[in-house]
Motif scaffolding. Sequence first.
Motif, PDB file in Angstrom:
ATOM      1  N   PHE A 436      59.087  -2.926  76.699  1.00 31.39           N
ATOM      2  CA  PHE A 436      58.686  -1.685  77.363  1.00 31.39           C
ATOM      3  C   PHE A 436      59.967  -0.937  77.984  1.00 31.39           C
ATOM      4  N   GLU A 437      60.081   0.142  77.437  1.00 31.70           N
ATOM      5  CA  GLU A 437      61.652   0.983  78.231  1.00 31.70           C
ATOM      6  C   GLU A 437      60.799   2.069  78.518  1.00 31.70           C
ATOM      7  N   LEU A 438      61.429   2.696  80.028  1.00 28.53           N
ATOM      8  CA  LEU A 438      61.015   4.038  80.675  1.00 28.53           C
ATOM      9  C   LEU A 438      62.419   4.667  80.678  1.00 28.53           C
ATOM     10  N   THR A 439      62.525   5.729  80.312  1.00 25.95           N
ATOM     11  CA  THR A 439      63.724   6.403  80.585  1.00 25.95           C
ATOM     12  C   THR A 439      63.570   7.630  81.244  1.00 25.95           C
ATOM     13  N   HIS A 440      64.557   7.704  82.470  1.00 26.22           N
ATOM     14  CA  HIS A 440      64.436   8.855  83.330  1.00 26.22           C
ATOM     15  C   HIS A 440      65.582   9.860  83.395  1.00 26.22           C
ATOM     16  N   GLN A 442      68.226  13.038  84.777  1.00 23.88           N
ATOM     17  CA  GLN A 442      69.304  12.879  85.787  1.00 23.88           C
ATOM     18  C   GLN A 442      68.508  13.147  87.221  1.00 23.88           C
ATOM     19  N   ARG A 443      69.055  12.320  88.067  1.00 22.69           N
ATOM     20  CA  ARG A 443      68.823  12.406  89.455  1.00 22.69           C
ATOM     21  C   ARG A 443      70.124  12.156  90.126  1.00 22.69           C
ATOM     22  N   ALA A 444      70.716  13.125  90.945  1.00 22.72           N
ATOM     23  CA  ALA A 444      71.862  12.822  91.712  1.00 22.72           C
ATOM     24  C   ALA A 444      73.081  12.608  90.524  1.00 22.72           C
ATOM     25  N   GLY A 445      72.983  13.108  89.344  1.00 25.14           N
ATOM     26  CA  GLY A 445      73.704  12.876  88.195  1.00 25.14           C
ATOM     27  C   GLY A 445      73.365  11.693  87.345  1.00 25.14           C
ATOM     28  N   PHE A 446      72.835  10.949  87.848  1.00 22.53           N
ATOM     29  CA  PHE A 446      72.482   9.562  86.947  1.00 22.53           C
ATOM     30  C   PHE A 446      71.180   9.488  86.248  1.00 22.53           C
ATOM     31  N   GLU A 447      71.263   9.277  85.097  1.00 24.90           N
ATOM     32  CA  GLU A 447      70.130   9.084  84.012  1.00 24.90           C
ATOM     33  C   GLU A 447      70.234   7.442  83.610  1.00 24.90           C
ATOM     34  N   GLY A 448      69.044   6.965  83.110  1.00 28.78           N
ATOM     35  CA  GLY A 448      68.969   5.706  82.967  1.00 28.78           C
ATOM     36  C   GLY A 448      67.802   5.168  82.262  1.00 28.78           C
ATOM     37  N   VAL A 449      67.575   3.987  81.906  1.00 26.27           N
ATOM     38  CA  VAL A 449      66.516   3.145  81.461  1.00 26.27           C
ATOM     39  C   VAL A 449      66.013   1.930  82.194  1.00 26.27           C
ATOM     40  N   TRP A 450      64.877   1.850  82.127  1.00 23.41           N
ATOM     41  CA  TRP A 450      64.345   0.486  82.975  1.00 23.41           C
ATOM     42  C   TRP A 450      63.384  -0.194  82.078  1.00 23.41           C
ATOM     43  N   GLY A 451      63.594  -1.510  81.906  1.00 21.97           N
ATOM     44  CA  GLY A 451      62.672  -2.326  80.929  1.00 21.97           C
ATOM     45  C   GLY A 451      62.167  -3.472  81.385  1.00 21.97           C
ATOM     46  N   LEU A 452      61.194  -3.838  80.607  1.00 21.29           N
ATOM     47  CA  LEU A 452      60.306  -5.081  80.699  1.00 21.29           C
ATOM     48  C   LEU A 452      60.198  -5.659  79.196  1.00 21.29           C
ATOM     49  N   GLN A 453      60.695  -6.966  79.077  1.00 22.68           N
ATOM     50  CA  GLN A 453      60.549  -7.788  77.933  1.00 22.68           C
ATOM     51  C   GLN A 453      59.747  -8.969  77.946  1.00 22.68           C
ATOM     52  N   TRP A 454      58.995  -9.284  77.167  1.00 19.94           N
ATOM     53  CA  TRP A 454      58.261 -10.760  77.076  1.00 19.94           C
ATOM     54  C   TRP A 454      58.119 -11.296  75.729  1.00 19.94           C
ATOM     55  N   SER A 455      58.452 -12.407  75.572  1.00 15.87           N
ATOM     56  CA  SER A 455      58.309 -13.180  74.201  1.00 15.87           C
ATOM     57  C   SER A 455      57.952 -14.569  74.426  1.00 15.87           C
TER      58      SER A 455
END
Length: 771
Positions: A436-440, A442-455
């Motif tokens: 799973f990837e959640l992209t956000h 720009q806030r305060a100039g930053f943008e990014g991606v948070w993720g969860l992985q399971w195998s």
Amino acid sequence: MKIYSLLLLLCSTSVWAQSAELTGTLTNNKNERISQAKVRIHESGQSAISDNEGQFRFADLPLGEYEIDIEISNSKHYNTVIDHTGDALVVNVDLLKLDDLVVSANPLEHSQLKMTTPVAILSEEDLVMDRGLSLDQTLNNISGVNSGSFGAGSGQIVIRGQQGPRVMVLTNNITNQDAASVSPDHWISSEPLLAKQIEVLKGPATLLYGGGAVGGLVNVIDETIPTQPIDGLNGGLEGRFSDSALGEQAGVLSLNYGFNDRVAGHFSYFDSQTDDYEIPGNAESEILHEAEGHDEDEEEEEEGMGLLENSSVNSSGVNVGLTVFNQQGYWGVSFSDFDRNYGIPGHEHGHEEEHDDHDDDHGDEHGDEHDEEEEEIVRIDLDKQVFNLKGLHRFANNNYFTQFRTHYSNTDYQHIELEGDEIGTVFDNQADEFRFELTHSQRAGFEGVWGLQWSNRDFSAIGEEAYILPSETRIWSLFLIEERDFDGWHGEFGFRYDDQTVDTALFNDITDSAFSVSLGATFDLNEHWTLPVNLSSAQRLPTAEEYFSNQSGIDELIPHLATSTIEIGNPDLVHETANNLDIGLRYRNEGFSFNLSVFYNQIDDYIFLRDTGLEEEETPIFEYVQQNSTFTGFETDLGYQFDDSWNNQWSFRLFADMTEAELNTGDNIPRIPAERYGVNINWLRGPWSVSLDHTHVARQNSIAEFELPTEGYDLLDLSLNWVHYSDQFETLVFIKGANLLDEEIRDHASFIKDIAPRPGRSISAGFRLTF
């Protein structure tokens, strides 16, 4: 004077603040309009979809320069800069450069030039000419990447001297779940014939995909699940044939169909086969021949001369995919089925011990049977079935989160090692993986991606070569990457946490965790020069093979015939930590390009096989141990493109790479490729093009105690291409000569380099028809 200055300031501010609608049209060399492509502005996160006329628009956008992202399909995804002056734009995607291709393995959708770590991309056009019979052979010409070949049927990908479990292979950003990391004779189950784009990330890529990627990462992209709506029917047909040196016959059919603007489907099929391939001399190297103490005057045996026995390959597969689109994204499913039968050259199984235990009076009849048994060839019959579910949801433009991606994969993998007509060992791997990837935005100039992985991986080996305990490996992971553009430079940081549990019937569960962090920046020194810097600390968790090889508790040790050793695992292993510094330099200006990357990688608690000095039945015994080590090296290339006065287009490229690796005792780490350098010359005029490649690989003398040196060689390849465009079709016809000098080529990274060289001189031809 102050009033005059104030008026000037107000006027300049007014000009800067001017806004206008940004309109553009996406087209290609055939003057076709590209519809249903997603266009996104990086600075604001705004997005638009091109209509049936290929047009996109953004309302009330300040004039100026913008970085835009154009996503047409999985393999046609670009990141380029446009100048918004208020006039309508026309973007010909066929004129965008390789540098503009987006690295799909990075969810922040960067082009190569913006990446802080070195990346190489093989586009679809490159792959038509460079496809090998396996993935390692396809990538062997990329600087910093080598092949650990195991005949034509399989081989390890070597990135900066690292291979096996330290190089991760993905298909469409999801982990390949096969047995390739268990043994070098196991096929990396990604078929180059189906690839539309291949990406290679050199250096640790653990933040996104886990601890197995401390050496590097390879991402193979195909169109099995369409990611953009399709207008009508498109696809391609490809055929490849070679002379008797290889005996290759291969065909690929790929079809994409848009049922309407909400449903699209994909179908692809490939079939490939080769004969036992021809080699310039003897299968056994002169270095091995002398090391075994043979007399130089002794006559060479005819067996193994001119042909590498049991090196043939027979492979086929099918992909079927279906995607349903909505205004916010899509959901897609696919099913893939691959079959591959290939020989393991130089590894005949015998039963000498059983025969020696028999009485001599069993007679010649039994002796003849024994001789036949000794000559039984070993082949691998592999079957892999994969089900994939993939989804993308885009949030509204004013939301903090911009998009959510999810991917689920279920793999049913099995391969049987055949000893003649008998089943020797069965390897089985059942695996599930969620991502799973959640992209956000720009806030305060930053943008990014948070993720969860399971195998979850359930692996077993049953039979004569079952030297690894059956095991179940469960891993769950969290990761985060954030980035920001500053004045003159781009910065990013991130971390990843992995938690692994390995369960077997004979040992208590082994649980370990890994934490990886990375800090990188790309500095714009001026409009032509950029300086990428990346500092990372990446941890890799031991694999079940490293823990449990020959740990069944029985007295008999089982040899690993692919490596001709007995390998003993160590349940007390801990994770290893790779502290890597990567510094690069890139230049782009008026046809000139220059890339340099220098790396220093110190690996604490490096896991490797150490020679114990003991033998059992003449098979050396190795054990998994840990020790600090250091990998250093560089990759560089210099290119120049220009048009002459006679409408000829020329491009030249010089390249070189080198890797050195030592333990902290000063001993060399085995199977490190030698330095190499080369030149590539391309000529293009109208529909015709010619490419000449020459690579020199030096002799490798920096070896471990149990290794033999490897002679250097010169590889010369030449290809001739003809392209024809019509209203409905694009036709490419090519002919290629490989290893034209008929050199004896042995890959030092290969476990069987001294008994299985690569093919000799061969001529191949083929065509590709796209519509």
